[in-house]
Design a protein around this motif. Sequence first.
Motif, PDB file in Angstrom:
ATOM      1  N   GLY A 215       0.812  -1.203   0.000  1.00 19.87           N
ATOM      2  CA  GLY A 215       0.000   0.000   0.000  1.00 19.87           C
ATOM      3  C   GLY A 215       0.845   1.252   0.000  1.00 19.87           C
ATOM      4  N   TRP A 216       0.129   2.372  -0.023  1.00 20.94           N
ATOM      5  CA  TRP A 216       0.751   3.690  -0.120  1.00 20.94           C
ATOM      6  C   TRP A 216       0.571   4.429   1.195  1.00 20.94           C
ATOM      7  CZ3 TRP A 216      -1.776   8.018  -3.503  1.00 20.94           C
ATOM      8  CH2 TRP A 216      -0.956   9.153  -3.522  1.00 20.94           C
ATOM      9  N   TRP A 217       1.671   4.685   1.892  1.00 19.46           N
ATOM     10  CA  TRP A 217       1.702   5.402   3.171  1.00 19.46           C
ATOM     11  C   TRP A 217       2.056   6.859   2.902  1.00 19.46           C
ATOM     12  CZ3 TRP A 217       0.635   4.435   8.197  1.00 19.46           C
ATOM     13  CH2 TRP A 217       1.150   5.314   9.152  1.00 19.46           C
ATOM     14  N   ILE A 218       1.298   7.780   3.489  1.00 17.70           N
ATOM     15  CA  ILE A 218       1.554   9.205   3.275  1.00 17.70           C
ATOM     16  C   ILE A 218       1.541   9.974   4.585  1.00 17.70           C
ATOM     17  CG2 ILE A 218       0.700   9.297   0.897  1.00 17.70           C
ATOM     18  CD1 ILE A 218      -1.945  10.390   1.960  1.00 17.70           C
ATOM     19  N   GLY A 219       2.134  11.161   4.532  1.00 23.46           N
ATOM     20  CA  GLY A 219       2.094  12.092   5.645  1.00 23.46           C
ATOM     21  C   GLY A 219       1.867  13.492   5.118  1.00 23.46           C
ATOM     22  N   PHE A 220       1.075  14.269   5.842  1.00 23.78           N
ATOM     23  CA  PHE A 220       0.783  15.648   5.444  1.00 23.78           C
ATOM     24  C   PHE A 220       1.080  16.611   6.578  1.00 23.78           C
ATOM     25  CE2 PHE A 220      -1.841  13.605   2.238  1.00 23.78           C
ATOM     26  CZ  PHE A 220      -1.660  14.437   1.144  1.00 23.78           C
ATOM     27  N   LYS A 221       1.597  17.767   6.222  1.00 21.31           N
ATOM     28  CA  LYS A 221       1.687  18.919   7.109  1.00 21.31           C
ATOM     29  C   LYS A 221       0.419  19.717   6.833  1.00 21.31           C
ATOM     30  CE  LYS A 221       3.364  22.605   9.305  1.00 21.31           C
ATOM     31  NZ  LYS A 221       3.366  22.673  10.729  1.00 21.31           N
ATOM     32  N   VAL A 222      -0.469  19.765   7.806  1.00 24.72           N
ATOM     33  CA  VAL A 222      -1.708  20.512   7.645  1.00 24.72           C
ATOM     34  C   VAL A 222      -1.377  21.988   7.847  1.00 24.72           C
ATOM     35  CG1 VAL A 222      -4.069  20.839   8.465  1.00 24.72           C
ATOM     36  CG2 VAL A 222      -3.083  18.541   8.414  1.00 24.72           C
ATOM     37  N   THR A 223      -1.751  22.802   6.884  1.00 22.03           N
ATOM     38  CA  THR A 223      -1.408  24.229   6.921  1.00 22.03           C
ATOM     39  C   THR A 223      -2.596  25.106   7.295  1.00 22.03           C
ATOM     40  OG1 THR A 223      -1.820  24.357   4.544  1.00 22.03           O
ATOM     41  CG2 THR A 223       0.457  23.980   5.235  1.00 22.03           C
ATOM     42  N   ASP A 224      -3.760  24.538   7.320  1.00 19.04           N
ATOM     43  CA  ASP A 224      -4.980  25.275   7.639  1.00 19.04           C
ATOM     44  C   ASP A 224      -5.379  24.946   9.086  1.00 19.04           C
ATOM     45  OD1 ASP A 224      -7.926  25.589   7.975  1.00 19.04           O
ATOM     46  OD2 ASP A 224      -7.836  26.254   5.891  1.00 19.04           O
ATOM     47  N   LYS A 225      -5.351  25.942   9.963  1.00 18.00           N
ATOM     48  CA  LYS A 225      -5.623  25.702  11.390  1.00 18.00           C
ATOM     49  C   LYS A 225      -7.033  25.191  11.643  1.00 18.00           C
ATOM     50  CE  LYS A 225      -2.062  28.671  13.146  1.00 18.00           C
ATOM     51  NZ  LYS A 225      -1.619  29.673  14.045  1.00 18.00           N
ATOM     52  N   GLU A 226      -8.004  25.656  10.869  1.00 20.61           N
ATOM     53  CA  GLU A 226      -9.380  25.172  11.048  1.00 20.61           C
ATOM     54  C   GLU A 226      -9.493  23.696  10.673  1.00 20.61           C
ATOM     55  OE1 GLU A 226     -12.219  27.712   9.093  1.00 20.61           O
ATOM     56  OE2 GLU A 226     -11.442  29.504  10.089  1.00 20.61           O
ATOM     57  N   VAL A 227      -8.811  23.298   9.616  1.00 16.05           N
ATOM     58  CA  VAL A 227      -8.801  21.888   9.224  1.00 16.05           C
ATOM     59  C   VAL A 227      -8.107  21.063  10.300  1.00 16.05           C
ATOM     60  CG1 VAL A 227      -7.893  20.220   7.553  1.00 16.05           C
ATOM     61  CG2 VAL A 227      -8.976  22.334   6.745  1.00 16.05           C
ATOM     62  N   TRP A 228      -6.993  21.573  10.841  1.00 16.35           N
ATOM     63  CA  TRP A 228      -6.279  20.827  11.874  1.00 16.35           C
ATOM     64  C   TRP A 228      -7.154  20.634  13.115  1.00 16.35           C
ATOM     65  CZ3 TRP A 228      -2.932  17.318  12.068  1.00 16.35           C
ATOM     66  CH2 TRP A 228      -2.406  16.911  13.293  1.00 16.35           C
ATOM     67  N   GLU A 229      -7.911  21.634  13.475  1.00 17.05           N
ATOM     68  CA  GLU A 229      -8.814  21.493  14.626  1.00 17.05           C
ATOM     69  C   GLU A 229      -9.811  20.355  14.380  1.00 17.05           C
ATOM     70  OE1 GLU A 229      -8.647  22.788  17.691  1.00 17.05           O
ATOM     71  OE2 GLU A 229      -6.769  23.677  16.973  1.00 17.05           O
ATOM     72  N   LYS A 230     -10.266  20.202  13.137  1.00 24.51           N
ATOM     73  CA  LYS A 230     -11.194  19.116  12.807  1.00 24.51           C
ATOM     74  C   LYS A 230     -10.498  17.757  12.839  1.00 24.51           C
ATOM     75  CE  LYS A 230     -14.199  22.101  10.093  1.00 24.51           C
ATOM     76  NZ  LYS A 230     -14.672  22.475   8.751  1.00 24.51           N
ATOM     77  N   VAL A 231      -9.203  17.730  12.524  1.00 30.94           N
ATOM     78  CA  VAL A 231      -8.431  16.488  12.665  1.00 30.94           C
ATOM     79  C   VAL A 231      -8.320  16.152  14.152  1.00 30.94           C
ATOM     80  CG1 VAL A 231      -6.147  15.417  12.383  1.00 30.94           C
ATOM     81  CG2 VAL A 231      -7.126  16.779  10.514  1.00 30.94           C
ATOM     82  N   LYS A 232      -7.982  17.136  14.963  1.00 36.58           N
ATOM     83  CA  LYS A 232      -7.803  16.911  16.402  1.00 36.58           C
ATOM     84  C   LYS A 232      -9.084  16.472  17.091  1.00 36.58           C
ATOM     85  CE  LYS A 232      -5.851  20.227  18.632  1.00 36.58           C
ATOM     86  NZ  LYS A 232      -5.191  21.414  19.164  1.00 36.58           N
ATOM     87  N   ASP A 233     -10.228  17.073  16.717  1.00 38.03           N
ATOM     88  CA  ASP A 233     -11.468  16.730  17.421  1.00 38.03           C
ATOM     89  C   ASP A 233     -12.165  15.495  16.840  1.00 38.03           C
ATOM     90  OD1 ASP A 233     -13.097  17.481  15.219  1.00 38.03           O
ATOM     91  OD2 ASP A 233     -13.660  19.400  16.091  1.00 38.03           O
ATOM     92  N   GLY A 234     -11.542  14.897  15.797  1.00 39.66           N
ATOM     93  CA  GLY A 234     -12.097  13.654  15.248  1.00 39.66           C
ATOM     94  C   GLY A 234     -13.083  13.842  14.102  1.00 39.66           C
ATOM     95  N   THR A 235     -13.399  15.087  13.764  1.00 39.74           N
ATOM     96  CA  THR A 235     -14.290  15.323  12.624  1.00 39.74           C
ATOM     97  C   THR A 235     -13.679  14.729  11.365  1.00 39.74           C
ATOM     98  OG1 THR A 235     -15.106  17.376  13.623  1.00 39.74           O
ATOM     99  CG2 THR A 235     -15.463  17.094  11.249  1.00 39.74           C
ATOM    100  N   TYR A 236     -12.385  14.983  11.157  1.00 40.25           N
ATOM    101  CA  TYR A 236     -11.644  14.383  10.046  1.00 40.25           C
ATOM    102  C   TYR A 236     -10.700  13.353  10.644  1.00 40.25           C
ATOM    103  CZ  TYR A 236     -13.141  18.530   7.391  1.00 40.25           C
ATOM    104  OH  TYR A 236     -13.868  19.523   6.784  1.00 40.25           O
TER     105      TYR A 236
END
Length: 157
Positions: A117-138
């Motif tokens: 498979g394909w393993w990836i990593g991202f630096k999230v640059t949008d703080k609102e998107v990161w908050e959604k990653v942290k709270d489990g929305t994404y």
Amino acid sequence: MKRFSELIQKSAKNPPKSSEDILKGQYKIIKSDDEKMLAFGWASVSMRVDGELIEDWQNDIVEPEELEKAAYDYVLLYREGGEMHERGGAAILIESVVFTEEKMQVMGIPTGTLPIGWWIGFKVTDKEVWEKVKDGTYNMLSIEGEAERVEIEDIVS
């Protein structure tokens, strides 16, 4: 910046008729770093550790060689992460490796340890998107692409 799907050469034979013809997959975010706004996980898995090819949610199979080619094209041409396939500019690709049988053997990873498979990593640059990653929305990574669907005939022995 153009979207990755705009850069891929589209098949003249069978162009997608609707958004339902665009293949998408979702995989859980496995690791993240809150301070650095980093998220890592599988972008796509082609074959289980037991060697079984995986059918995705659209009942499609992506052969390991095709997955590897698609991953390389993504890294060469795009590298941008978006938000829910609606807008770009939310993240930047910082890590990408396609684990194939050959690569795992060279790395000393025993057979049956990781899927192909394909393993990836991202630096999230949008703080609102990161908050959604942290709270489990994404909580998943999702790739977007287009492919030509080819029927596989059952082989009867």
